[in-house]
Design a protein around this motif. Structure first.
Motif, PDB file in Angstrom:
ATOM      1  N   PRO A   1     -15.431  67.127 -76.698  1.00  0.00           N
ATOM      2  CA  PRO A   1     -16.153  65.881 -77.002  1.00  0.00           C
ATOM      3  C   PRO A   1     -16.424  65.103 -75.721  1.00  0.00           C
ATOM      4  N   ARG A   2     -17.583  64.497 -75.652  1.00  0.00           N
ATOM      5  CA  ARG A   2     -17.929  63.718 -74.468  1.00  0.00           C
ATOM      6  C   ARG A   2     -17.333  62.320 -74.590  1.00  0.00           C
ATOM      7  N   ILE A   3     -16.915  61.791 -73.442  1.00  0.00           N
ATOM      8  CA  ILE A   3     -16.424  60.411 -73.429  1.00  0.00           C
ATOM      9  C   ILE A   3     -17.613  59.536 -73.069  1.00  0.00           C
ATOM     10  N   ARG A   4     -17.824  58.488 -73.827  1.00  0.00           N
ATOM     11  CA  ARG A   4     -18.978  57.625 -73.575  1.00  0.00           C
ATOM     12  C   ARG A   4     -18.855  56.934 -72.219  1.00  0.00           C
ATOM     13  N   ASP A   5     -19.950  56.886 -71.506  1.00  0.00           N
ATOM     14  CA  ASP A   5     -19.972  56.238 -70.193  1.00  0.00           C
ATOM     15  C   ASP A   5     -20.670  54.887 -70.354  1.00  0.00           C
ATOM     16  N   ASP A   6     -19.926  53.799 -70.173  1.00  0.00           N
ATOM     17  CA  ASP A   6     -20.503  52.472 -70.404  1.00  0.00           C
ATOM     18  C   ASP A   6     -21.519  52.074 -69.342  1.00  0.00           C
ATOM     19  N   VAL A   7     -21.348  52.589 -68.135  1.00  0.00           N
ATOM     20  CA  VAL A   7     -22.292  52.269 -67.060  1.00  0.00           C
ATOM     21  C   VAL A   7     -22.804  53.589 -66.495  1.00  0.00           C
ATOM     22  N   PRO A   8     -23.815  54.167 -67.142  1.00  0.00           N
ATOM     23  CA  PRO A   8     -24.281  55.485 -66.701  1.00  0.00           C
ATOM     24  C   PRO A   8     -24.738  55.485 -65.239  1.00  0.00           C
ATOM     25  N   MET A   9     -24.439  56.558 -64.551  1.00  0.00           N
ATOM     26  CA  MET A   9     -24.899  56.716 -63.169  1.00  0.00           C
ATOM     27  C   MET A   9     -26.406  56.931 -63.193  1.00  0.00           C
ATOM     28  N   THR A  10     -27.073  56.414 -62.168  1.00  0.00           N
ATOM     29  CA  THR A  10     -28.526  56.564 -62.072  1.00  0.00           C
ATOM     30  C   THR A  10     -28.850  57.457 -60.871  1.00  0.00           C
ATOM     31  N   PRO A  11     -30.025  58.079 -60.860  1.00  0.00           N
ATOM     32  CA  PRO A  11     -30.362  58.922 -59.701  1.00  0.00           C
ATOM     33  C   PRO A  11     -30.417  58.129 -58.400  1.00  0.00           C
ATOM     34  N   ASP A  12     -30.961  56.905 -58.461  1.00  0.00           N
ATOM     35  CA  ASP A  12     -31.015  56.084 -57.236  1.00  0.00           C
ATOM     36  C   ASP A  12     -29.615  55.703 -56.775  1.00  0.00           C
ATOM     37  N   GLY A  13     -28.745  55.415 -57.731  1.00  0.00           N
ATOM     38  CA  GLY A  13     -27.364  55.064 -57.396  1.00  0.00           C
ATOM     39  C   GLY A  13     -26.630  56.246 -56.780  1.00  0.00           C
ATOM     40  N   TYR A  14     -26.929  57.424 -57.269  1.00  0.00           N
ATOM     41  CA  TYR A  14     -26.304  58.643 -56.744  1.00  0.00           C
ATOM     42  C   TYR A  14     -26.656  58.840 -55.268  1.00  0.00           C
ATOM     43  N   ILE A  15     -27.949  58.726 -54.952  1.00  0.00           N
ATOM     44  CA  ILE A  15     -28.386  58.898 -53.557  1.00  0.00           C
ATOM     45  C   ILE A  15     -27.742  57.828 -52.663  1.00  0.00           C
ATOM     46  N   ARG A  16     -27.755  56.595 -53.138  1.00  0.00           N
ATOM     47  CA  ARG A  16     -27.198  55.487 -52.347  1.00  0.00           C
ATOM     48  C   ARG A  16     -25.708  55.707 -52.086  1.00  0.00           C
ATOM     49  N   LEU A  17     -24.957  56.073 -53.116  1.00  0.00           N
ATOM     50  CA  LEU A  17     -23.517  56.298 -52.951  1.00  0.00           C
ATOM     51  C   LEU A  17     -23.230  57.433 -51.973  1.00  0.00           C
TER      52      LEU A  17
ATOM     53  N   CYS B   1     -18.349  60.304 -59.268  1.00  0.00           N
ATOM     54  CA  CYS B   1     -17.441  59.232 -58.847  1.00  0.00           C
ATOM     55  C   CYS B   1     -18.250  57.993 -58.475  1.00  0.00           C
ATOM     56  N   ARG B   2     -17.873  56.838 -59.017  1.00  0.00           N
ATOM     57  CA  ARG B   2     -18.594  55.597 -58.725  1.00  0.00           C
ATOM     58  C   ARG B   2     -18.258  55.041 -57.345  1.00  0.00           C
ATOM     59  N   GLY B   3     -17.256  55.632 -56.701  1.00  0.00           N
ATOM     60  CA  GLY B   3     -16.890  55.159 -55.372  1.00  0.00           C
ATOM     61  C   GLY B   3     -17.650  55.869 -54.271  1.00  0.00           C
ATOM     62  N   CYS B   4     -17.782  57.201 -54.401  1.00  0.00           N
ATOM     63  CA  CYS B   4     -18.380  57.979 -53.307  1.00  0.00           C
ATOM     64  C   CYS B   4     -19.521  58.876 -53.771  1.00  0.00           C
ATOM     65  N   GLY B   5     -19.755  58.951 -55.063  1.00  0.00           N
ATOM     66  CA  GLY B   5     -20.865  59.747 -55.568  1.00  0.00           C
ATOM     67  C   GLY B   5     -20.602  61.241 -55.640  1.00  0.00           C
ATOM     68  N   THR B   6     -19.394  61.649 -55.327  1.00  0.00           N
ATOM     69  CA  THR B   6     -19.107  63.076 -55.420  1.00  0.00           C
ATOM     70  C   THR B   6     -19.076  63.476 -56.903  1.00  0.00           C
ATOM     71  N   SER B   7     -19.459  64.723 -57.179  1.00  0.00           N
ATOM     72  CA  SER B   7     -19.511  65.138 -58.580  1.00  0.00           C
ATOM     73  C   SER B   7     -18.663  66.367 -58.802  1.00  0.00           C
ATOM     74  N   ALA B   8     -18.478  66.671 -60.058  1.00  0.00           N
ATOM     75  CA  ALA B   8     -17.673  67.835 -60.424  1.00  0.00           C
ATOM     76  C   ALA B   8     -18.329  69.131 -59.971  1.00  0.00           C
ATOM     77  N   HIS B   9     -19.615  69.061 -59.578  1.00  0.00           N
ATOM     78  CA  HIS B   9     -20.328  70.275 -59.186  1.00  0.00           C
ATOM     79  C   HIS B   9     -20.301  70.533 -57.685  1.00  0.00           C
ATOM     80  N   ASP B  10     -19.748  69.609 -56.913  1.00  0.00           N
ATOM     81  CA  ASP B  10     -19.735  69.783 -55.461  1.00  0.00           C
ATOM     82  C   ASP B  10     -18.781  70.901 -55.053  1.00  0.00           C
ATOM     83  N   HIS B  11     -19.057  71.457 -53.865  1.00  0.00           N
ATOM     84  CA  HIS B  11     -18.161  72.489 -53.327  1.00  0.00           C
ATOM     85  C   HIS B  11     -16.762  71.922 -53.185  1.00  0.00           C
ATOM     86  N   ASP B  12     -16.723  70.692 -52.706  1.00  0.00           N
ATOM     87  CA  ASP B  12     -15.459  70.012 -52.498  1.00  0.00           C
ATOM     88  C   ASP B  12     -15.200  69.158 -53.743  1.00  0.00           C
ATOM     89  N   ALA B  13     -15.112  69.826 -54.897  1.00  0.00           N
ATOM     90  CA  ALA B  13     -14.992  69.098 -56.161  1.00  0.00           C
ATOM     91  C   ALA B  13     -13.733  68.227 -56.140  1.00  0.00           C
TER      92      ALA B  13
END
Ligand SMILES: [Zn+2]
Length: 152
Positions: free
Chosen positions: A17-33, A121-133
């Protein structure tokens, strides 16, 4: 016969089951982070993108380096604007060559509803798909950004 075997077919497990994300990440936010996490200003990144363009010999005839940097800076500022998505996949592919981002994560954030977004991650933008997960401290924070967890 080579393909004749007695293995039982794999049973498909129900999706977690997915956990609801109250503040969804945005593509612009991802690049900025990711840019800030890499310690780069928009201008630094524009210079890297311009250098890549020259390296790939994709400069327009007569286009000088400062003009190229200015063009890249304009595009970068545009895609970091809220609710803005890059027009071309090529832009993000180029960005991924000079900044540790995952183009697939970017397009997933841009093209799909929040319930289908990858964990970022809302702190650094790293994702579960990164090499350095990352290891996750909380639902929205990796251990590097919130080693003690923020209780989410
Ligand atoms: Zn983080």
């Amino acid at each position: 016969m080579y393909l004749d075997h007695d293995f039982a077919p794999a049973t498909r497990r129900a999706a977690l089951p997915r956990i609801r994300d109250d503040v969804p990440m945005t593509p612009d936010g991802y690049i900025r982070l990711r840019r800030i996490s890499a310690g780069l200003s928009q201008h630094d990144l524009a210079q890297r993108m311009a250098a890549l363009c020259i390296h790939l010999n994709e400069r327009k005839a007569g286009q000088r380096m400062p003009d190229l940097v200015a063009d890249m800076l304009t595009e970068l500022r545009r895609i970091e604007q809220p609710e803005t998505v890059a027009d071309q996949h090529e832009t993000i592919a180029r960005l991924a060559a000079v900044l540790p981002i995952d183009a697939d994560v970017y397009w997933q954030l841009a093209d799909y509803a929040p319930e289908r977004h990858p964990r970022v991650c809302r702190g650094c933008g790293t994702s579960a798909h990164d090499h350095d997960a990352p290891r996750w401290a909380t639902r929205t924070s990796c251990e590097r950004c919130a080693p003690a967890g923020d209780g989410l």
